[in-house]
Design a protein around this motif. Structure first.
Motif, PDB file in Angstrom:
ATOM      1  N   ASP A  47       0.431  -1.217  -0.677  1.00  0.00           N
ATOM      2  CA  ASP A  47       0.151  -0.031  -0.115  1.00  0.00           C
ATOM      3  C   ASP A  47       0.953   1.575   0.025  1.00  0.00           C
ATOM      4  N   ASN A  51      -4.285   6.605   0.925  1.00  0.00           N
ATOM      5  CA  ASN A  51      -5.535   6.787   0.930  1.00  0.00           C
ATOM      6  C   ASN A  51      -6.398   5.923   2.838  1.00  0.00           C
ATOM      7  N   SER A  52      -4.746   6.316   3.174  1.00  0.00           N
ATOM      8  CA  SER A  52      -4.768   4.925   4.637  1.00  0.00           C
ATOM      9  C   SER A  52      -3.194   5.138   5.716  1.00  0.00           C
TER      10      SER A  52
HETATM   11  P1  NAD Z   1      -9.519   3.031   0.607  1.00  0.00           P
HETATM   12  O1  NAD Z   1      -9.212   3.788  -0.562  1.00  0.00           O
HETATM   13  O2  NAD Z   1      -9.633   3.082   2.359  1.00  0.00           O
HETATM   14  O3  NAD Z   1      -8.101   1.462   0.352  1.00  0.00           O
HETATM   15  C1  NAD Z   1      -7.597   1.748  -1.367  1.00  0.00           C
HETATM   16  C2  NAD Z   1      -6.287   1.495   0.163  1.00  0.00           C
HETATM   17  O4  NAD Z   1      -5.589   1.538  -1.445  1.00  0.00           O
HETATM   18  C3  NAD Z   1      -5.944   3.127   0.004  1.00  0.00           C
HETATM   19  O5  NAD Z   1      -5.195   2.050   1.337  1.00  0.00           O
HETATM   20  C4  NAD Z   1      -4.447   3.734  -0.761  1.00  0.00           C
HETATM   21  O6  NAD Z   1      -3.276   3.769   0.146  1.00  0.00           O
HETATM   22  C5  NAD Z   1      -4.572   2.323  -1.294  1.00  0.00           C
HETATM   23  N1  NAD Z   1      -3.450   2.926  -2.692  1.00  0.00           N
HETATM   24  C6  NAD Z   1      -3.679   3.484  -3.389  1.00  0.00           C
HETATM   25  N2  NAD Z   1      -2.972   3.228  -4.727  1.00  0.00           N
HETATM   26  C7  NAD Z   1      -2.663   2.815  -4.461  1.00  0.00           C
HETATM   27  C8  NAD Z   1      -1.405   2.599  -5.760  1.00  0.00           C
HETATM   28  N3  NAD Z   1      -0.980   3.367  -6.734  1.00  0.00           N
HETATM   29  N4  NAD Z   1      -0.460   1.974  -4.825  1.00  0.00           N
HETATM   30  C9  NAD Z   1      -0.677   1.189  -3.490  1.00  0.00           C
HETATM   31  N5  NAD Z   1      -1.426   1.485  -2.665  1.00  0.00           N
HETATM   32  C10 NAD Z   1      -2.293   2.208  -3.105  1.00  0.00           C
HETATM   33  O7  NAD Z   1     -10.716   1.804  -0.186  1.00  0.00           O
HETATM   34  P2  NAD Z   1     -12.070   1.167  -0.258  1.00  0.00           P
HETATM   35  O8  NAD Z   1     -13.290   1.898   0.067  1.00  0.00           O
HETATM   36  O9  NAD Z   1     -11.236   0.271   0.940  1.00  0.00           O
HETATM   37  O10 NAD Z   1     -11.625   0.143  -1.631  1.00  0.00           O
HETATM   38  C11 NAD Z   1     -11.245  -0.811  -1.913  1.00  0.00           C
HETATM   39  C12 NAD Z   1     -10.876  -1.499  -3.141  1.00  0.00           C
HETATM   40  O11 NAD Z   1     -12.501  -1.845  -3.294  1.00  0.00           O
HETATM   41  C13 NAD Z   1     -11.334   0.024  -4.837  1.00  0.00           C
HETATM   42  O12 NAD Z   1     -10.580  -0.638  -5.538  1.00  0.00           O
HETATM   43  C14 NAD Z   1     -12.190   0.551  -4.315  1.00  0.00           C
HETATM   44  O13 NAD Z   1     -12.317   1.663  -5.946  1.00  0.00           O
HETATM   45  C15 NAD Z   1     -13.182  -0.829  -4.487  1.00  0.00           C
HETATM   46  N6  NAD Z   1     -14.734  -0.605  -4.241  1.00  0.00           N
HETATM   47  C16 NAD Z   1     -14.910   0.518  -2.874  1.00  0.00           C
HETATM   48  C17 NAD Z   1     -16.319   0.341  -2.514  1.00  0.00           C
HETATM   49  C18 NAD Z   1     -16.785   1.187  -1.772  1.00  0.00           C
HETATM   50  O14 NAD Z   1     -17.808   1.942  -1.235  1.00  0.00           O
HETATM   51  N7  NAD Z   1     -15.472   1.278  -0.112  1.00  0.00           N
HETATM   52  C19 NAD Z   1     -17.781  -0.117  -3.493  1.00  0.00           C
HETATM   53  C20 NAD Z   1     -16.333  -0.932  -4.800  1.00  0.00           C
HETATM   54  C21 NAD Z   1     -15.582  -0.665  -5.297  1.00  0.00           C
END
Ligand code: NAD
Ligand code: UFG
Length: 358
Positions: A47, A51-52
């Motif tokens: 990661d 965003n974390s």
């Molecule tokens: P989140 O933002 O909490 O988690 C995503 C993580 O990916 C973060 O920790 C961020 O730091 C990391 N990240 C982003 N770009 C990166 C990169 N280039 N390299 C390494 N790390 C990277 O989001 P989430 O809600 O946990 O969602 C996770 C996945 O599920 C995403 O792909 C999102 O599109 C998908 N999703 C989420 C939802 C929702 O409502 N939360 C719904 C459908 C799909």
């Protein structure tokens, strides 16, 4: 290379059968890592912490205990960094990848399309390239019910048509599904599972991990939670003139702990399998915006003021899943109710009013 090998908890030698979780410190990723560790898997998180917070790792340790936590290795690295990913695959024996990493804010994607296409699509291509080079061809991808667009009929089954996306974020999900399908067509050794999530909310029952949005939340439940805790004045309800019983939008909210279990079920099912398989992960029933506000109010004992506003561009009236395929094939079913979801969201929000970095 960004901070690679920054924090390695345990292993330096090759271990059999590790699961790489990209985006594993994020909302859904962190809950899935907890379930994986509690199920006995060895886990490698990649990661970039965009965003974390790294503090999630301490919380995961608190939940799973020291012994299970020894099976976790964390790398602060970007999935677009081919060199970093290659070294991680060299250092581990990764057999399966669960790919959460990506950007997810719909509105922001309209303003910054290149960032979204670069991070989500280019990132996935780099990840798959490195996986293929390492002989690891098993991937579970976080897709979304957004690929169904405005549905013609409900509930949505996996056979329901994909519709053109209405924003770059939606297109990235749409395209990555296609890219992974094409990868399998080109090389039938690939094993691809596309999980289409409905609306994940809630938090771990401990209140130690949960959704921690930066800035003003885009999604309903984090906004309600911040209103309940006094960080926001009132909830803005986007439209009460939809063709739904109370006029507000209906979604299939699913507890993030149930969603996490869906990944573990998919991972166990896909061992020895090849192909492309799609599963909806939802509960099969929907709740309106007003029902969610009411449930949250009851769970928290806080008054949650709200105001009705115009519809939000790009929103649909309603969607909910037919989740029977996942039950039949994966043996997975969402167990938790809306009351469980809002109780756990409130527990997380009230224990961590400023999130983890606050
Ligand atoms: P989140 O933002 O909490 O988690 C995503 C993580 O990916 C973060 O920790 C961020 O730091 C990391 N990240 C982003 N770009 C990166 C990169 N280039 N390299 C390494 N790390 C990277 O989001 P989430 O809600 O946990 O969602 C996770 C996945 O599920 C995403 O792909 C999102 O599109 C998908 N999703 C989420 C939802 C929702 O409502 N939360 C719904 C459908 C799909
Ligand atoms: N809503 C409000 N006020 C808010 C936020 C949302 O009334 O402040 C309403 C919306 O209009 C909608 C419902 O609450 O009716 C749910 O909205 P969310 O933004 O929480 O969720 P969406 O269904 O719009 O989007 C979610 C994910 C996307 C994903 C999509 C489809 O955030 O990533 O589901 O799966 F693409």
């Amino acid at each position: 290379m960004m901070g690679l090998f920054k924090r390695i908890f345990s292993r330096t030698k090759k271990i059999q059968g590790e699961v790489l979780v990209t985006g594993g410190t994020g909302f859904i990723g962190s809950h899935t890592v907890v379930d994986l560790l509690e199920s006995g898997f060895s886990v490698v998180i990649v990661d970039n912490l965009e965003n974390s917070s790294e503090k999630v790792l301490d919380r995961i340790e608190e939940i799973v205990g020291e012994k299970a936590f020894e099976k976790l290795t964390f790398y602060e690295a970007d999935i677009r960094d081919e060199e970093a990913l290659t070294s991680i695959f060299d250092a581990h024996d990764i057999k399966n990848v669960i790919h959460f990493a990506g950007l997810k804010a719909v509105g922001e994607s309209v303003e910054k399309p290149l960032e979204y296409y670069d991070n989500n699509i280019a990132g996935t291509c780099t990840l798959c390239k490195v996986m293929g080079n390492a002989g690891c061809k098993s991937i579970i991808f976080s897709s979304s019910s957004t690929v169904y667009g405005d549905p013609d009929t409900l509930p949505l089954t996996e056979e329901s048509p994909k519709k053109p996306a209405t924003n770059p974020y939606g297109w990235t999900k749409w395209m990555i599904e296609q890219i992974l399908t094409d990868l399998y067509t080109a090389d039938p050794e690939w094993d691809v599972v596309l999980l289409r999530y409905f609306n994940p909310i809630g938090a771990h029952v401990s209140g130690l991990i949960g959704e921690d949005p930066k800035g003003i939340p885009n999604n309903l439940v984090p906004y309600i939670a911040q209103t309940a805790v006094g960080k926001r004045d009132k909830v803005h309800v986007f439209g009460d003139d939809y063709a739904t019983p109370d006029g507000t939008g209906i979604r299939d909210y699913i507890h993030v702990v149930d969603l996490a279990a869906g990944h573990v079920a998919a991972l166990q099912w896909m061992q020895g399998h090849t192909g492309v398989e799609i599963f909806n992960l939802g509960t099969g029933s929907g709740s309106s915006v007003l029902e969610v506000i009411k449930a949250f109010q009851t769970a928290s004992g806080q008054e949650i003021p709200y105001v009705i506003e115009e519809r939000r561009a790009g929103d649909i009236a309603q969607n909910f899943a037919d989740a029977t395929k996942a039950e039949k094939i994966l043996g997975w079913k969402a167990e938790k109710t809306l009351e469980d979801m809002v109780r756990d969201s409130w527990n997380w929000q009230s224990k961590n009013p400023e999130g983890l970095e606050g």
